[in-house]
Design a protein around this motif. Structure first.
Motif, mmCIF file in Angstrom:
data_model
loop_
_atom_site.group_PDB
_atom_site.id
_atom_site.type_symbol
_atom_site.label_atom_id
_atom_site.label_comp_id
_atom_site.label_asym_id
_atom_site.label_seq_id
_atom_site.Cartn_x
_atom_site.Cartn_y
_atom_site.Cartn_z
ATOM 1 N N PRO A 120 -19.441 12.835 -27.228
ATOM 2 C CA PRO A 120 -20.787 12.109 -27.349
ATOM 3 C C PRO A 120 -20.731 11.827 -28.738
ATOM 4 O O PRO A 120 -21.007 12.448 -29.602
ATOM 5 C CB PRO A 120 -21.884 13.148 -26.628
ATOM 6 N N LYS A 121 -20.999 10.150 -28.655
ATOM 7 C CA LYS A 121 -21.459 9.768 -30.103
ATOM 8 C C LYS A 121 -22.451 10.444 -30.942
ATOM 9 O O LYS A 121 -22.980 10.444 -32.026
ATOM 10 C CB LYS A 121 -21.772 8.328 -30.040
ATOM 11 N N GLY A 122 -23.730 10.736 -30.014
ATOM 12 C CA GLY A 122 -24.789 11.675 -30.630
ATOM 13 C C GLY A 122 -24.445 12.755 -31.471
ATOM 14 O O GLY A 122 -25.201 13.095 -32.646
ATOM 15 N N GLN A 123 -23.483 13.255 -31.160
ATOM 16 C CA GLN A 123 -22.921 14.613 -32.150
ATOM 17 C C GLN A 123 -22.752 14.033 -33.328
ATOM 18 O O GLN A 123 -22.981 14.521 -34.437
ATOM 19 C CB GLN A 123 -22.072 15.314 -31.371
ATOM 20 N N MET A 124 -21.840 13.068 -33.521
ATOM 21 C CA MET A 124 -21.486 12.521 -34.735
ATOM 22 C C MET A 124 -22.655 11.930 -35.525
ATOM 23 O O MET A 124 -22.718 12.109 -36.796
ATOM 24 C CB MET A 124 -20.335 11.537 -34.474
ATOM 25 N N ARG A 214 -2.789 29.376 -23.289
ATOM 26 C CA ARG A 214 -3.632 30.299 -23.993
ATOM 27 C C ARG A 214 -4.699 29.750 -24.952
ATOM 28 O O ARG A 214 -5.636 29.830 -25.014
ATOM 29 C CB ARG A 214 -2.701 31.247 -24.482
ATOM 30 N N LEU A 215 -4.180 28.786 -25.556
ATOM 31 C CA LEU A 215 -4.820 27.889 -26.672
ATOM 32 C C LEU A 215 -5.839 27.186 -26.045
ATOM 33 O O LEU A 215 -6.975 27.190 -26.516
ATOM 34 C CB LEU A 215 -3.970 27.204 -27.493
ATOM 35 N N SER A 216 -5.555 26.461 -24.835
ATOM 36 C CA SER A 216 -6.641 25.739 -24.214
ATOM 37 C C SER A 216 -7.782 26.615 -23.695
ATOM 38 O O SER A 216 -8.824 26.134 -23.762
ATOM 39 C CB SER A 216 -5.876 25.028 -23.082
ATOM 40 N N ALA A 217 -7.262 27.672 -23.311
ATOM 41 C CA ALA A 217 -8.285 28.784 -22.939
ATOM 42 C C ALA A 217 -9.383 29.250 -23.863
ATOM 43 O O ALA A 217 -10.612 29.371 -23.846
ATOM 44 C CB ALA A 217 -7.733 29.919 -21.997
ATOM 45 N N ARG A 218 -8.854 29.304 -25.038
ATOM 46 C CA ARG A 218 -9.400 29.940 -26.374
ATOM 47 C C ARG A 218 -10.485 28.745 -26.848
ATOM 48 O O ARG A 218 -11.421 29.146 -27.080
ATOM 49 C CB ARG A 218 -8.606 30.056 -27.780
ATOM 50 N N TYR A 219 -10.017 27.333 -26.761
ATOM 51 C CA TYR A 219 -10.798 26.184 -27.383
ATOM 52 C C TYR A 219 -11.911 26.149 -26.017
ATOM 53 O O TYR A 219 -13.011 25.207 -26.372
ATOM 54 C CB TYR A 219 -10.022 25.196 -27.515
ATOM 55 N N SER A 220 -11.833 26.424 -24.930
ATOM 56 C CA SER A 220 -12.607 26.076 -23.749
ATOM 57 C C SER A 220 -13.842 27.241 -23.718
ATOM 58 O O SER A 220 -14.592 27.219 -22.715
ATOM 59 C CB SER A 220 -12.003 25.839 -22.493
ATOM 60 N N LEU A 221 -13.520 28.376 -24.425
ATOM 61 C CA LEU A 221 -14.572 29.414 -24.395
ATOM 62 C C LEU A 221 -15.912 28.772 -24.673
ATOM 63 O O LEU A 221 -16.388 28.159 -25.570
ATOM 64 C CB LEU A 221 -14.083 30.390 -25.401
ATOM 65 N N GLY A 222 -16.809 29.039 -23.740
ATOM 66 C CA GLY A 222 -18.376 28.527 -23.914
ATOM 67 C C GLY A 222 -18.737 27.091 -24.034
ATOM 68 O O GLY A 222 -19.622 26.670 -23.990
ATOM 69 N N ALA A 223 -17.416 26.476 -23.292
ATOM 70 C CA ALA A 223 -17.729 24.799 -23.409
ATOM 71 C C ALA A 223 -18.762 24.624 -22.218
ATOM 72 O O ALA A 223 -19.355 23.865 -22.322
ATOM 73 C CB ALA A 223 -16.341 24.121 -23.272
ATOM 74 N N ASP A 224 -18.533 25.246 -21.119
ATOM 75 C CA ASP A 224 -19.773 25.197 -20.148
ATOM 76 C C ASP A 224 -21.116 25.287 -20.352
ATOM 77 O O ASP A 224 -21.793 24.735 -19.647
ATOM 78 C CB ASP A 224 -19.259 25.745 -18.769
ATOM 79 N N LYS A 225 -21.231 25.964 -21.372
ATOM 80 C CA LYS A 225 -22.641 26.318 -21.956
ATOM 81 C C LYS A 225 -23.307 25.462 -23.127
ATOM 82 O O LYS A 225 -24.373 25.426 -23.431
ATOM 83 C CB LYS A 225 -22.875 27.773 -22.687
ATOM 84 N N ILE A 226 -22.359 24.588 -23.309
ATOM 85 C CA ILE A 226 -22.808 23.579 -24.407
ATOM 86 C C ILE A 226 -23.804 22.704 -23.737
ATOM 87 O O ILE A 226 -23.415 21.851 -22.859
ATOM 88 C CB ILE A 226 -21.618 22.849 -25.198
ATOM 89 N N GLN A 227 -25.147 22.523 -24.241
ATOM 90 C CA GLN A 227 -25.961 21.592 -24.028
ATOM 91 C C GLN A 227 -25.929 20.204 -24.768
ATOM 92 O O GLN A 227 -25.934 20.339 -26.013
ATOM 93 C CB GLN A 227 -27.386 21.938 -24.414
ATOM 94 N N LEU A 228 -25.247 19.169 -24.038
ATOM 95 C CA LEU A 228 -25.024 17.925 -24.962
ATOM 96 C C LEU A 228 -26.545 17.196 -24.948
ATOM 97 O O LEU A 228 -27.363 17.217 -23.839
ATOM 98 C CB LEU A 228 -24.168 16.897 -24.008
#
Length: 228
Positions: A120-124, A214-228
């Motif tokens: 999302p552009k809003g983050q930048m 394994r790397l993808s799983a590591r970077y996806s930790l907590g991704a579903d909890k991020i509030q955009l």
């Protein structure tokens, strides 16, 4: 027979070296291409689009031969104009790495471009509002999220790239495919040697797939909890 199998196994190390070096080249080109497409400058976006369209439309074998033979001719002609009539021989390893990196840089360009657009552009904009520069924003905000979005496509590109390294055998590089052909010609047992080579490719791609998952799983930790 044992010596031939050992030779092919040693050649597989060269295959891995070509793959990793090509991946580095492709990643750098892909980042540059994605930056060009998203820069907002028409001429840069046009150049990047022309590059990705051309490369993805030309067969890899044709591109390999063009770089190895055409590149050598062009380089020697340039050296002759500059006063060096002796010329040089293009190293097969360098030609293979540059060609494969150049080809898969086009695919990496689209991978990284899509990953950046998914953020999302809003983050930048929020990072800029807090006083971060563009480089800080990229390192702290864009890059970590880009990796997560890019990994699935990156994994596919890497797996295909590993298999594409078999093409370097056509320009004389003694990788495991080249050595398998030489071994089969020597003892007339092509099935056994090429089956062994296929098994080695399968081992390398399987290890890569496991590591990248394994790397993808590591970077996806907590991704579903991020509030955009």
């Amino acid at each position: 027979m044992r010596d031939y199998y050992l030779a092919i196994l040693n050649g597989s190390l060269l295959t891995v070296a070509v793959s990793l070096a090509s991946l580095m080249v492709a990643t750098l080109i892909g980042l540059a291409g994605a930056a060009a497409k998203l820069s907002g400058r028409r001429w840069l976006a046009w150049l990047a689009t022309a590059y990705t369209t051309l490369v993805r439309g030309v067969p890899e074998l044709v591109m390999m031969l063009l770089v190895f033979y055409g590149g050598a001719i062009g380089l020697n002609n340039l050296l002759e104009v500059l006063g060096n009539p002796d010329g040089i021989d293009l190293d097969p390893f360098v030609a293979g790495v540059c060609t494969i990196g150049f080809i898969y840089g086009a695919y990496m360009t689209e991978t990284f471009r899509g990953a950046i657009l998914a953020i999302p552009k809003g983050q930048m904009e929020a990072a800029w509002a807090f006083g971060m520069g563009r480089s800080q924003t990229f390192v702290r905000i864009t890059l970590p999220q880009m990796v997560r979005y890019a990994l699935p496509s990156f994994t596919n590109n890497w797996l295909v790239l590993i298999k594409a390294t078999a093409l370097v055998s056509l320009i004389g590089l003694h990788d495991m495919t080249y050595l398998a052909k030489q071994s089969s010609a020597a003892v007339r047992e092509p099935f056994a040697f090429f089956l062994f080579t296929a098994a080695l490719y399968l081992v390398y791609t399987s290890i890569s797939l496991w590591a990248l998952r394994r790397l993808s799983a590591r970077y996806s930790l907590g991704a579903d909890k991020i509030q955009l």
